[in-house]
Design a protein around this motif. Structure first.
Motif, PDB file in Angstrom:
ATOM      1  N   LYS A  27      -8.646 -14.965 -25.223  1.00 24.12           N
ATOM      2  CA  LYS A  27      -8.795 -14.766 -26.670  1.00 24.12           C
ATOM      3  C   LYS A  27      -7.527 -14.121 -27.251  1.00 24.12           C
ATOM      4  N   TYR A  30      -4.797 -16.656 -27.367  1.00 26.01           N
ATOM      5  CA  TYR A  30      -5.115 -17.675 -28.383  1.00 26.01           C
ATOM      6  C   TYR A  30      -4.809 -17.128 -29.779  1.00 26.01           C
ATOM      7  N   ASP A  31      -5.287 -15.919 -30.054  1.00 20.06           N
ATOM      8  CA  ASP A  31      -5.042 -15.335 -31.377  1.00 20.06           C
ATOM      9  C   ASP A  31      -3.546 -15.184 -31.630  1.00 20.06           C
ATOM     10  N   PHE A  35      -1.760 -17.122 -34.744  1.00 22.60           N
ATOM     11  CA  PHE A  35      -1.048 -16.467 -35.843  1.00 22.60           C
ATOM     12  C   PHE A  35       0.398 -16.948 -35.952  1.00 22.60           C
ATOM     13  N   VAL A 140       3.016  -5.924 -36.697  1.00 21.29           N
ATOM     14  CA  VAL A 140       1.982  -5.728 -37.723  1.00 21.29           C
ATOM     15  C   VAL A 140       0.746  -6.569 -37.403  1.00 21.29           C
ATOM     16  N   ARG A 143      -1.045  -5.176 -34.378  1.00 24.57           N
ATOM     17  CA  ARG A 143      -1.689  -3.882 -34.639  1.00 24.57           C
ATOM     18  C   ARG A 143      -2.884  -4.044 -35.578  1.00 24.57           C
ATOM     19  N   VAL A 144      -2.703  -4.771 -36.658  1.00 21.57           N
ATOM     20  CA  VAL A 144      -3.751  -4.820 -37.693  1.00 21.57           C
ATOM     21  C   VAL A 144      -4.741  -5.962 -37.450  1.00 21.57           C
ATOM     22  N   TRP A 145      -4.251  -7.125 -37.129  1.00 23.26           N
ATOM     23  CA  TRP A 145      -5.162  -8.257 -36.973  1.00 23.26           C
ATOM     24  C   TRP A 145      -5.747  -8.328 -35.564  1.00 23.26           C
ATOM     25  N   GLN A 146      -4.901  -8.062 -34.585  1.00 20.46           N
ATOM     26  CA  GLN A 146      -5.411  -8.150 -33.210  1.00 20.46           C
ATOM     27  C   GLN A 146      -5.909  -6.809 -32.689  1.00 20.46           C
ATOM     28  N   GLU A 147      -5.720  -5.778 -33.486  1.00 19.10           N
ATOM     29  CA  GLU A 147      -6.219  -4.429 -33.159  1.00 19.10           C
ATOM     30  C   GLU A 147      -5.758  -3.962 -31.780  1.00 19.10           C
ATOM     31  N   TYR A 150      -0.659   0.454 -29.396  1.00 15.62           N
ATOM     32  CA  TYR A 150       0.798   0.319 -29.302  1.00 15.62           C
ATOM     33  C   TYR A 150       1.256   0.056 -27.866  1.00 15.62           C
ATOM     34  N   ARG A 165       5.759   1.841 -32.610  1.00 16.68           N
ATOM     35  CA  ARG A 165       5.227   2.754 -33.640  1.00 16.68           C
ATOM     36  C   ARG A 165       6.224   2.896 -34.776  1.00 16.68           C
ATOM     37  N   PHE A 168       6.493  -0.236 -36.903  1.00 18.25           N
ATOM     38  CA  PHE A 168       5.325  -0.413 -37.776  1.00 18.25           C
ATOM     39  C   PHE A 168       5.407   0.526 -38.978  1.00 18.25           C
TER      40      PHE A 168
ATOM     41  N   MET B   1     -11.993  -1.868 -37.385  1.00 20.92           N
ATOM     42  CA  MET B   1     -10.613  -1.369 -37.307  1.00 20.92           C
ATOM     43  C   MET B   1     -10.566   0.067 -37.806  1.00 20.92           C
ATOM     44  N   ILE B   6      -4.583   4.275 -37.605  1.00 18.59           N
ATOM     45  CA  ILE B   6      -3.309   3.654 -38.010  1.00 18.59           C
ATOM     46  C   ILE B   6      -2.527   4.633 -38.883  1.00 18.59           C
ATOM     47  N   LEU B  10       1.056   6.425 -38.324  1.00 19.92           N
ATOM     48  CA  LEU B  10       2.129   6.257 -39.324  1.00 19.92           C
ATOM     49  C   LEU B  10       2.703   7.606 -39.749  1.00 19.92           C
ATOM     50  N   MET B  13       5.127   9.218 -37.512  1.00 23.00           N
ATOM     51  CA  MET B  13       6.475   8.640 -37.517  1.00 23.00           C
ATOM     52  C   MET B  13       7.150   8.829 -38.868  1.00 23.00           C
ATOM     53  N   LEU B  31      -4.191  -6.529 -45.864  1.00 21.63           N
ATOM     54  CA  LEU B  31      -3.866  -7.279 -44.640  1.00 21.63           C
ATOM     55  C   LEU B  31      -5.132  -7.590 -43.844  1.00 21.63           C
ATOM     56  N   LEU B  32      -5.995  -6.586 -43.726  1.00 19.23           N
ATOM     57  CA  LEU B  32      -7.240  -6.791 -42.978  1.00 19.23           C
ATOM     58  C   LEU B  32      -8.103  -7.856 -43.646  1.00 19.23           C
ATOM     59  N   ARG B  35      -7.018 -11.355 -42.971  1.00 15.31           N
ATOM     60  CA  ARG B  35      -6.936 -11.828 -41.580  1.00 15.31           C
ATOM     61  C   ARG B  35      -7.667 -13.172 -41.475  1.00 15.31           C
ATOM     62  N   PRO B  36      -6.959 -14.209 -41.066  1.00 15.24           N
ATOM     63  CA  PRO B  36      -7.623 -15.525 -41.004  1.00 15.24           C
ATOM     64  C   PRO B  36      -8.580 -15.621 -39.816  1.00 15.24           C
ATOM     65  N   THR B  38      -9.495 -17.177 -36.675  1.00 11.53           N
ATOM     66  CA  THR B  38      -8.672 -17.969 -35.738  1.00 11.53           C
ATOM     67  C   THR B  38      -9.447 -19.128 -35.123  1.00 11.53           C
ATOM     68  N   PHE B  40     -11.545 -19.340 -32.765  1.00 13.92           N
ATOM     69  CA  PHE B  40     -11.562 -19.401 -31.299  1.00 13.92           C
ATOM     70  C   PHE B  40     -12.869 -20.049 -30.859  1.00 13.92           C
TER      71      PHE B  40
END
Lengths: 196, 518
Positions: A27, A30-31, A35, A140, A143-147, A150, A165, A168, B1, B6, B10, B13, B31-32, B35-36, B38, B40
């Motif tokens: 998975k 694939y993701d 993307f 990005v 981190r954000v879509w695939q969670e 780091y 880090r 990002f 999420m 996050i 941030l 840093m 962004l969240l 998120r398309p 996918t 699967f």
């Protein structure tokens, strides 16, 4: 069972154990590929190639030189690049973002409108992701879509977790700085309203 | 999420982003939200997994063969090319086999049957296609009555209204074999079946005890109430590669370059010699069959001139079992055909059922003769269990031996023995299982028929069942699946002696999904 242990068994000839690695990474890979292509069938073709290459080369994999995860992501990235190279041989391309074009079927004229699954979404996030460097964008998305944490992103990209880090946070700072003035005013007003 | 995580990363840093938190949150939220999906696809995941495992088997087999005898990798097939046309063509074909066909497809020499365990329900719904299309449900509800449109047929199969009610059926003969009741002095193989009504009665130990024993033995059923269903890993192909050159040489006038992604799915070879054989390799099914190349056999002089060859056989003319088995063994041995996955050979003798009820035999006016060809079965065993066909007969490697000259006529069912297994909900209701057995078991409905006015009730008794695996074919997504399903095998302990009744066992699958197909 740890990746290293499974790989050890594969390298001793028990290649069916590769199925466990597949279960773990199917998975994610694939993701990752989706993307970069935004097209289900294309992503499936590429992912099939990635795992076949992984299976056939796992005996050559050296765990002392890096993690299996990093190795598999590298295969995935290179397979995507190869895929787009066929599409546009003279352009330095890495994925659909840099190419600026959606994927088409191999060997046929690239039909931009029909070959992409999520055109509207792609247009929406372009304002954030389209202007980024490829690696920044990967970070990005991971981190954000695939969670992904780091540490895992770092493995996949062959970088340190700290640099991921940093990358990002710089992206976020950049995106924030580029936010339209009107949006900033609205957000500021909301913040004041909430405060009082 | 976890957005806060996050943000914390941030701020560690870029501390100044803390003062712009609302803006950063907005960006992350956007962004969240964008998120398309996918897409699967679980079907894709399973299909690719199967391809990978097939390839893994091939690579493992290739490595084993290379270690074992690197110079004789394709020795079992090498004889196929003896005397086959021009030398260049032979070399080209051999080169094609050697370089293009993935070695695992010939992994019939693998002595060990391999079973790779997957998660539960990994093969999806086990409903047969027509049932699935009818919207029948599976899983825990599988024990529920069949859909309304099937109820009438089901009632016949189950012996409605009482479980012991008779079931109307044909004589249970197979094509080309006598059916029905013998009448003195008349033909023993009537063209039309005689309607009998079979009444099955279970006379064995309580089935609940059998189910308990299975659980105690940990014979596949665990606390979760599932049993392992096996699916044979098959399918494959070979690249078109050099074969295209061979076909170009045949001047077929076809531009092979216009075809894309051509894969070879099956290959056949023939020995061009007197009494040679043809071999058919089905890469899709991962199976091999061998037949006499009949055009070369019929020109064999002794067959043409010898009337003995065509003389009908009596039972007394048949060679002894040991000679028939020895002929089959020798053929397999000579051609390097592996038998490691199979048990000791047995000769199929169901033809004797017909012979037994024949009134006129072994005389000049006999109308029932012994068969010219006797089938030797090397029964397949997987994980210590016998494999049965849906007919109730043992499944295995089949070798037909001609009784006239002890020559092998054909070899069938030589298949790869790599499987995946997955847990499926098992039926624990002993009374339901008994009811299904007394209705004739699996595929009973195939034989169900209306009772004729002169139908005769035939009593059949069933003994204590054993738990074995039954080969059941399903067809889904344009592909056939070969499943090995845990089932109760009820031996038929009492059957009519004066009728052609071929069944040896009654089968009742133990998996709820499959039972829904009844």
């Amino acid at each position: 069972m740890e990746d290293r242990e499974i790989i050890g068994q594969c390298q001793k000839g028990e290649l069916k154990q590769f199925g466990l690695l597949y279960d773990k990474y199917a998975k994610k890979i694939y993701d990752f590929v989706y993307f970069k292509t935004w097209h289900k069938e294309t992503a499936e073709d590429i992912v099939s190639q990635v795992f076949m290459k992984g299976l056939e080369s796992v005996k050559k994999f050296d765990p002392d030189k890096g993690t299996f995860s990093a190795w598999l992501y590298a295969i995935a990235r290179n397979t995507v690049i190869d895929y787009y190279r066929v599409k546009k041989a003279d352009v330095n391309i890495e994925d659909v973002w840099d190419l600026g074009l959606p994927a088409g079927k191999a060997g046929e004229h690239v039909d931009l409108d029909s070959a992409i699954d999520a055109r509207d979404t792609l247009e929406k996030v372009k304002k954030y992701l389209g202007k980024l460097e490829p690696t920044q964008r990967e970070i990005v998305i991971m981190r954000v879509w695939q969670e992904m944490p780091y540490e895992e992103i770092a493995e996949a990209l062959g970088k340190s977790a700290e640099s991921c880090r940093m990358s990002f946070s710089r992206v976020m700072a950049k995106l924030r700085a580029e936010m339209p003035l009107l949006e900033l005013i609205i957000l500021f007003a909301l913040w004041i309203f909430k405060k009082y | 999420m976890d957005i806060q995580k996050i943000l914390n990363d941030l701020y560690a840093m870029e501390p100044e982003l803390r003062s712009r938190e609302q803006e950063v949150i907005k960006i992350i939220n956007e962004l969240l939200a964008s998120r398309p999906d996918t897409k699967f696809d679980e079907k894709f995941r399973l299909a690719l997994r199967e391809r990978l495992l097939t390839r893994a088997n091939e690579l493992e087999a290739g490595a084993r063969l290379a270690r074992a005898r690197p110079a004789r990798r394709f020795q079992p097939l090498s004889w196929l090319f003896i005397g086959a046309g021009a030398a260049a063509s032979v070399l080209l074909v051999f080169s094609f086999v050697k370089n293009n066909i993935r070695p695992g497809l010939f992994d019939l020499k693998n002595a060990q049957t391999s079973v790779t365990k997957l998660a539960d329900n990994a093969f999806g719904n086990l409903l047969l296609e027509e049932k699935a299309a009818a919207g029948a449900t599976a899983g825990p509800d599988a024990a529920a009555p069949a859909p309304a449109q099937k109820q009438e047929k089901r009632e016949i199969a189950l012996g409605s209204p009482a479980p012991s009610a008779p079931v109307a059926a044909y004589g249970r003969g197979s094509a080309g074999v006598a059916t029905g009741i013998a009448e003195p002095g008349k033909t023993i193989a009537p063209d039309y079946p005689v309607y009998d009504v079979y009444k099955y009665a279970y006379k064995g130990e309580p089935i609940m005890e059998i189910l308990k024993q299975v659980q105690d033995d940990n014979g596949g059923q665990d606390d979760s109430g599932t049993m392992q269903v096996l699916k044979r890993i098959k399918g494959g192909d070979a690249s078109f590669g050099q074969l295209s050159s061979l076909l170009s040489g045949a001047r077929l006038g076809i531009d092979w370059n216009k075809f894309s992604g051509i894969k070879v799915q099956n290959i056949s070879f023939s020995e061009n010699r007197d009494r040679g054989y043809s071999v058919y390799v089905d890469l899709n099914e991962s199976s091999v069959s061998i037949n006499q190349n009949w055009s070369n056999w019929t020109r064999s002089s002794d067959m043409v001139v010898s009337p003995e060859y065509y003389k009908p056989l009596r039972v007394s003319d048949l060679p002894g079992d040991d000679k028939i088995i020895a002929a089959a063994d020798k053929f397999l041995r000579d051609y390097g055909i592996p038998t490691d996955s199979y048990g000791p050979p047995e000769i199929q003798k169901d033809w004797l059922i017909g012979y037994g009820v024949a009134a006129v035999k072994d005389s000049g006016t006999a109308e029932y003769y012994a068969p010219d060809s006797l089938t030797v079965i090397y029964p397949l065993k997987v994980e210590g269990k016998n494999i049965y066909e849906e007919s109730g007969y043992k499944s295995g490697l089949s070798v037909a031996v001609n009784a006239h000259g002890l020559t092998v006529q054909n070899v069938y069912n030589l298949t790869s023995q790599q499987y995946e297994s997955s847990g499926y909900a098992a039926e624990k209701d002993a009374s339901r299982l008994q009811k299904l057995a007394e209705a004739g078991g699996w595929r009973q409905e195939f034989y169900a028929a209306e009772q004729g006015p002169n139908a005769r009730v035939v009593k059949i008794e069933l003994g204590t069942p054993s738990v074995e695996l039954v080969k059941i074919w399903t067809y889904k997504d344009n592909a056939s699946q070969e499943l090995l399903v845990p089932s109760l095998i009820f031996p038929i302990t009492k059957k009519p002696t004066n009728a052609y009744f071929y069944q040896k066992n009654i089968i009742v699958p133990l998996i709820k999904d499959i039972l829904t197909n009844f």
